[in-house]
Design an enzyme around this catalytic site. Structure first.
Site, PDB file in Angstrom:
ATOM      1  N   ASP A 158       0.809  -1.236  -0.114  1.00  0.00           N
ATOM      2  CA  ASP A 158      -0.128  -0.025  -0.016  1.00  0.00           C
ATOM      3  C   ASP A 158       0.899   1.161   0.052  1.00  0.00           C
ATOM      4  O   ASP A 158       0.695   2.475  -0.538  1.00  0.00           O
ATOM      5  CB  ASP A 158      -0.875  -0.020   1.203  1.00  0.00           C
ATOM      6  CG  ASP A 158      -1.963   1.068   1.247  1.00  0.00           C
ATOM      7  OD1 ASP A 158      -2.713   1.204   0.191  1.00  0.00           O
ATOM      8  OD2 ASP A 158      -2.296   1.750   2.123  1.00  0.00           O
ATOM      9  N   MET A 201     -24.035   5.029 -12.123  1.00  0.00           N
ATOM     10  CA  MET A 201     -22.486   4.957 -12.066  1.00  0.00           C
ATOM     11  C   MET A 201     -21.920   6.752 -12.146  1.00  0.00           C
ATOM     12  O   MET A 201     -21.460   7.117 -11.223  1.00  0.00           O
ATOM     13  CB  MET A 201     -21.916   4.479 -13.406  1.00  0.00           C
ATOM     14  CG  MET A 201     -20.351   4.099 -13.065  1.00  0.00           C
ATOM     15  SD  MET A 201     -20.254   2.849 -11.905  1.00  0.00           S
ATOM     16  CE  MET A 201     -18.500   2.402 -12.096  1.00  0.00           C
ATOM     17  N   GLU A 236     -21.547   1.119 -21.957  1.00  0.00           N
ATOM     18  CA  GLU A 236     -20.290   0.412 -22.239  1.00  0.00           C
ATOM     19  C   GLU A 236     -20.445  -0.041 -23.783  1.00  0.00           C
ATOM     20  O   GLU A 236     -20.385  -1.356 -24.087  1.00  0.00           O
ATOM     21  CB  GLU A 236     -20.127  -1.014 -21.313  1.00  0.00           C
ATOM     22  CG  GLU A 236     -18.698  -1.702 -21.486  1.00  0.00           C
ATOM     23  CD  GLU A 236     -17.521  -0.966 -20.896  1.00  0.00           C
ATOM     24  OE1 GLU A 236     -16.440  -1.602 -20.840  1.00  0.00           O
ATOM     25  OE2 GLU A 236     -17.653   0.261 -20.468  1.00  0.00           O
ATOM     26  N   LYS A 291     -19.522   5.697 -26.987  1.00  0.00           N
ATOM     27  CA  LYS A 291     -18.421   6.140 -26.170  1.00  0.00           C
ATOM     28  C   LYS A 291     -17.673   7.078 -27.109  1.00  0.00           C
ATOM     29  O   LYS A 291     -17.585   8.230 -26.733  1.00  0.00           O
ATOM     30  CB  LYS A 291     -17.647   5.147 -25.461  1.00  0.00           C
ATOM     31  CG  LYS A 291     -18.145   4.669 -24.268  1.00  0.00           C
ATOM     32  CD  LYS A 291     -17.229   3.748 -23.337  1.00  0.00           C
ATOM     33  CE  LYS A 291     -17.638   3.010 -22.245  1.00  0.00           C
ATOM     34  NZ  LYS A 291     -18.033   4.147 -21.150  1.00  0.00           N
ATOM     35  N   SER A 300     -14.897  -0.524 -18.502  1.00  0.00           N
ATOM     36  CA  SER A 300     -14.229  -1.690 -18.069  1.00  0.00           C
ATOM     37  C   SER A 300     -13.453  -2.627 -18.812  1.00  0.00           C
ATOM     38  O   SER A 300     -12.698  -3.551 -18.214  1.00  0.00           O
ATOM     39  CB  SER A 300     -15.035  -2.605 -16.864  1.00  0.00           C
ATOM     40  OG  SER A 300     -16.318  -2.942 -18.142  1.00  0.00           O
ATOM     41  N   ASN A 331     -17.807  -0.735  -9.195  1.00  0.00           N
ATOM     42  CA  ASN A 331     -19.029  -0.695  -8.542  1.00  0.00           C
ATOM     43  C   ASN A 331     -19.397  -1.274  -7.308  1.00  0.00           C
ATOM     44  O   ASN A 331     -19.199  -2.371  -7.380  1.00  0.00           O
ATOM     45  CB  ASN A 331     -20.233  -0.899  -9.470  1.00  0.00           C
ATOM     46  CG  ASN A 331     -21.504  -0.222  -9.552  1.00  0.00           C
ATOM     47  OD1 ASN A 331     -21.571   0.649  -8.814  1.00  0.00           O
ATOM     48  ND2 ASN A 331     -22.441  -0.807 -10.312  1.00  0.00           N
ATOM     49  N   GLU A 346      -8.718   2.231 -11.662  1.00  0.00           N
ATOM     50  CA  GLU A 346      -7.601   1.997 -12.545  1.00  0.00           C
ATOM     51  C   GLU A 346      -7.741   3.038 -13.643  1.00  0.00           C
ATOM     52  O   GLU A 346      -8.466   3.367 -14.185  1.00  0.00           O
ATOM     53  CB  GLU A 346      -7.990   0.923 -13.474  1.00  0.00           C
ATOM     54  CG  GLU A 346      -7.679  -0.674 -12.878  1.00  0.00           C
ATOM     55  CD  GLU A 346      -7.969  -1.985 -13.760  1.00  0.00           C
ATOM     56  OE1 GLU A 346      -7.216  -2.716 -13.914  1.00  0.00           O
ATOM     57  OE2 GLU A 346      -9.097  -1.721 -14.234  1.00  0.00           O
ATOM     58  N   ASN A 371     -10.048  -6.867 -14.601  1.00  0.00           N
ATOM     59  CA  ASN A 371     -11.021  -7.512 -15.319  1.00  0.00           C
ATOM     60  C   ASN A 371     -10.268  -8.872 -16.287  1.00  0.00           C
ATOM     61  O   ASN A 371     -10.490 -10.188 -16.376  1.00  0.00           O
ATOM     62  CB  ASN A 371     -11.866  -6.953 -16.221  1.00  0.00           C
ATOM     63  CG  ASN A 371     -13.204  -6.428 -15.579  1.00  0.00           C
ATOM     64  OD1 ASN A 371     -13.426  -6.929 -14.461  1.00  0.00           O
ATOM     65  ND2 ASN A 371     -13.540  -5.348 -15.789  1.00  0.00           N
ATOM     66  N   TYR A 420      -8.073  -4.603  -3.652  1.00  0.00           N
ATOM     67  CA  TYR A 420      -8.964  -3.505  -3.532  1.00  0.00           C
ATOM     68  C   TYR A 420     -10.005  -3.294  -4.883  1.00  0.00           C
ATOM     69  O   TYR A 420     -11.107  -2.808  -4.621  1.00  0.00           O
ATOM     70  CB  TYR A 420      -8.080  -1.845  -3.837  1.00  0.00           C
ATOM     71  CG  TYR A 420      -7.290  -1.380  -2.694  1.00  0.00           C
ATOM     72  CD1 TYR A 420      -7.832  -1.777  -1.631  1.00  0.00           C
ATOM     73  CD2 TYR A 420      -6.267  -0.750  -3.010  1.00  0.00           C
ATOM     74  CE1 TYR A 420      -6.999  -1.163  -0.424  1.00  0.00           C
ATOM     75  CE2 TYR A 420      -5.466  -0.269  -1.632  1.00  0.00           C
ATOM     76  CZ  TYR A 420      -5.934  -0.536  -0.504  1.00  0.00           C
ATOM     77  OH  TYR A 420      -5.326  -0.026   0.702  1.00  0.00           O
TER      78      TYR A 420
END
Length: 726
Positions: A297, A325, A403, A408, A430, A454, A463, A501, A665
């Site tokens: 950390d 979100m 997504e 986007k 993601s 989420n 990230e 992911n 995390y």
């Protein structure tokens, strides 16, 4: 001057009162390293030898009093064994006891954080005065150990067993008002009056107005509790704390046992009990891993701080897309003080985002973290809008629309033409490649990924994804903004799924293979939860959403066809995940997935077994096999660990520390196991490679070790070299 060292000075005043000041040279905070402890020993001996002194005051020249022991020394110290640790602790007890036994009154002026060993130092003095902004506590149980320098002995005698158990087992940092209420300190004053107030108490004790000897006597003798009080204080607490800490974290319950065993003993015997228990806990894998986690950390925080130093500050942010979100992102930004515009194309969408933010603020008011007035003030930091009117003044825009690469891409191109030339654009995605999303942008160097997890307000990780053309300024500003939001940002390079992911989906791949061979998904969930995951893979898929999992699986299958081809919809035979999706079982979002969902008393979804889901999974199975618990763990963990190794080898993530922290995390990897790479180290790289090879023979490339990992195994190398390796 009575004593002058690198971290400690002792000066004698005209009134024959000595002031011992902690001021570790070359460091921003005071830490009790082994060198500082040696200095403290010398300083106390110099005080004992100086005749005619009437009192002693402990102070700090830093903003904090003492933040604790030097944790960077822990793993090498623990590696020396229990016997060494016990003798080290007895030595420190001797030094602290010498302060407590000085032939005149003593006081500590607590000006800032006093944690762990720093708190144990101040417990040795007769009186304590605290700045109203300071905090004290004994957080050792969060590192898998317990207070070992007298905290388990002195604190219960000062504030009572119940309060001490709460502080020590909970590992809490306690504000000045709370410390005063339980009697841990004698007075709380504004910082500018601290030394004056501490000196006043000392003068009154020297003059006989305050009985410092009676104070001391309390700390020397056993706790005054009759057998019924003892049972009430300790047995009840052990049951409650064990339930809360869980079976993988023994330190909180062990700390209660130490307080209990020492309660009937005088100081030296109680300290011997504490030292023995500390040494025993320090020898556990849990302590080793939790200390390693703390070190990791620190690595992540240091890197984040370096980026922050280079960043232009984000004074005004914006979020595009005002759903759950977007509302979560707006709430997080506003609650930490960065004003944010929240834009959508429809009124009802904007209202949904505002409703989410209001709900989260209302919870803070319910928990008494905010007043209604503070909530109203923070809500003014969110400005809903249907137009780009004020976007010319925005420093950073987070795009959080659906997504879908086309949507986007269109939104990003549109907003780029309406913001300043230095405005940073960040996509909350993601799985979609940042390099791909940057293709139609005029200023790709100002664009990066900013992947929130989420629910945004709960999940600590963000990230920050660097595309092929992303510039350093964009990364630095996004990291700085994430930190300003109270998040832990980890910078990764672009690839399908990025880091978290990309690592998570091989884990789901392992799960799908188990389902194909007839494993019971409810049993798999139970085993993985027992292993330490907050939820098993089937339950996690329900929370993520089966539609999201199918979409992300297709991205992963396209990006890594050899290993993850089975995750795509075109795979031979239907996977359990695809079967759920095809039968409109999307998980919690429509109350049916691997489990069915009902509302509990608090209105939260509660999972229940569903026969329809069980039958559906049986129809996917190509065979029926029995698996041992160990087989299930290996089949789930090996692909996840191997993909983490690949991310490190492919330079997707900069270090083992960052990779492991991202998993802890981001997806709740069991903290007491230290992370995927530390898990491999604990098993032994060679043993892990052999296990993976055995599985790869039957199950294919998802389980095959990399060549570099084989080389590491042959050379006896590890991901965390000594002293971080016991």
């Amino acid at each position: 001057m009575i004593y002058q060292g690198n971290a400690i000075t002792v000066a004698r005043g005209d009134d024959d009162v000595a002031t011992l000041t902690f001021d570790l040279q070359g460091e921003s905070v005071n830490k009790l390293s082994s060198a500082v402890i040696s200095e403290l020993d010398e300083a106390v001996k110099a005080i004992q030898a100086d005749k005619g002194l009437k009192g002693l005051m402990l102070t700090s020249a830093k903003e904090a009093f003492i933040v604790g022991a030097d944790i960077t020394e822990f793993q090498s110290m623990f590696g020396k064994g229990a016997e060494y640790l016990e003798s080290m602790l007895h030595r420190v007890h001797g030094i602290f006891n010498a302060i407590e036994d000085l032939p005149f009154p003593t006081v500590t002026a607590i000006n800032g954080l006093a944690l762990g060993g720093g708190c144990e130092v101040l417990l040795t003095t007769d009186f304590r005065v605290m700045s109203d902004k300071a905090q004290i506590g004994l957080p050792e149980t969060q590192l898998g150990i317990l207070p070992g320098w007298g905290g388990c002995v002195r604190l219960p005698r000062l504030i009572g067993a119940d309060n001490a158990i709460e502080w020590i087992a909970g590992g809490t940092q306690n504000k000045a008002s709370a410390a005063l209420k339980v009697g841990a300190v004698d007075a709380v004053v504004p910082a500018e009056r601290l030394e004056e107030a501490a000196r006043d108490i000392l003068v009154r004790a020297i003059g006989g107005e305050l009985d410092y000897r009676a104070r001391r006597e309390e700390k020397h003798r056993p706790l005054t509790l009759n057998p019924i009080e003892q049972m009430m204080a300790f047995e009840t607490a052990k049951g409650y704390v064990a339930g809360k800490a869980g079976p993988h974290y023994p330190a909180p319950v062990e700390a209660i046992k130490v307080i209990q065993k020492g309660a009937g003993e005088e100081r030296s015997r109680a300290q011997a009990i504490e030292a023995k228990a500390f040494a025993k806990l320090a020898m556990t894998d849990v302590a080793f891993n939790l200390v390693g986690l703390f070190m990791n950390d620190q690595v992540v925080k240091k890197k984040g701080g370096q980026y922050e130093k280079q960043a232009r500050p984000v004074k005004q942010a914006a979020v595009l897309g005002a759903g759950i979100m977007g509302g979560g992102i707006a709430y997080q930004s506003a609650s930490k003080g960065t004003p944010i515009l929240m834009k959508d194309i429809k009124d009802d969408a904007v209202e949904l985002g505002l409703k989410e933010a209001r709900k989260l603020f209302a919870k803070q008011v319910e928990r008494k973290k905010l007043t209604t007035e503070q909530m109203a003030e923070k809500l003014t930091n969110i400005r809903p809008t249907l137009s780009y009117g004020d976007f010319g003044h925005v420093d950073l825009v987070v795009e959080a629309v659906v997504e879908n690469p086309k949507v986007k891409g269109a939104v990003l191109t549109e907003v780029e033409g309406l913001v300043g030339e230095e405005t940073i654009l960040a996509s909350n995605t993601s799985t979609i490649s940042i390099t791909r999303l940057a293709k139609n942008l005029e200023r790709p160097e100002n664009f990066c990924g900013m992947h929130f997890f989420n629910p945004v307000h709960r999940m600590p990780l963000v990230e920050v994804i660097r595309g092929e053309k992303t510039g350093d300024a964009a990364v630095a500003a996004t990291v700085a903004y994430a930190r300003a939001m109270g998040k832990t940002p980890i910078v990764v390079n672009d690839c399908p799924g990025f880091l978290v992911n990309r690592v998570l989906f091989p884990y789901f791949g392992g799960f799908s293979l188990l389902m194909e061979q007839g494993a019971d998904f409810q049993r798999v969930d139970k085993i993985m939860e027992k292993f330490g995951w907050p939820m098993g893979p089937a339950y996690l898929l329900d929370v993520v959403g089966l539609d999201t999992a199918v979409h992300a699986g297709e991205v992963m299958a396209e990006g890594f066809p050899e290993r993850m081809g089975s995750l795509g919809g075109e795979a031979e035979g239907k996977s359990a995940i695809q079967a759920m999706f095809d039968n409109d079982r999307l998980g919690q979002k429509n109350d049916k997935g691997f489990y069915a969902y009902e509302e509990d008393k608090k209105g939260k979804p509660k999972k229940v077994s569903d026969e329809a889901a069980i039958e559906l999974i049986k129809s996917v199975a190509k065979e029926t096999r029995e698996f041992s618990d160990e087989e299930i763990i290996a089949r789930m963990m090996v692909p996840l660990c191997l993909e983490t190794v690949r991310c490190l080898e492919d330079d997707i993530v900069g270090s083992a520390a960052e990779a492991d922290m991202a998993l802890i995390y981001g997806i709740g990897f069991p903290p007491f196991r230290g992370g995927a790479l530390r898990y491999i180290d604990a098993m032994g790289v060679d043993a892990f490679v052999k296990l993976a090879d055995g599985l790869a023979e039957e199950l294919g490339p998802l389980y095959a070790p990399t060549e570099k990992l084989r080389e590491m195994a042959k050379a006896g190398e590890v991901f965390y070299p000594a002293p971080a390796q016991r």
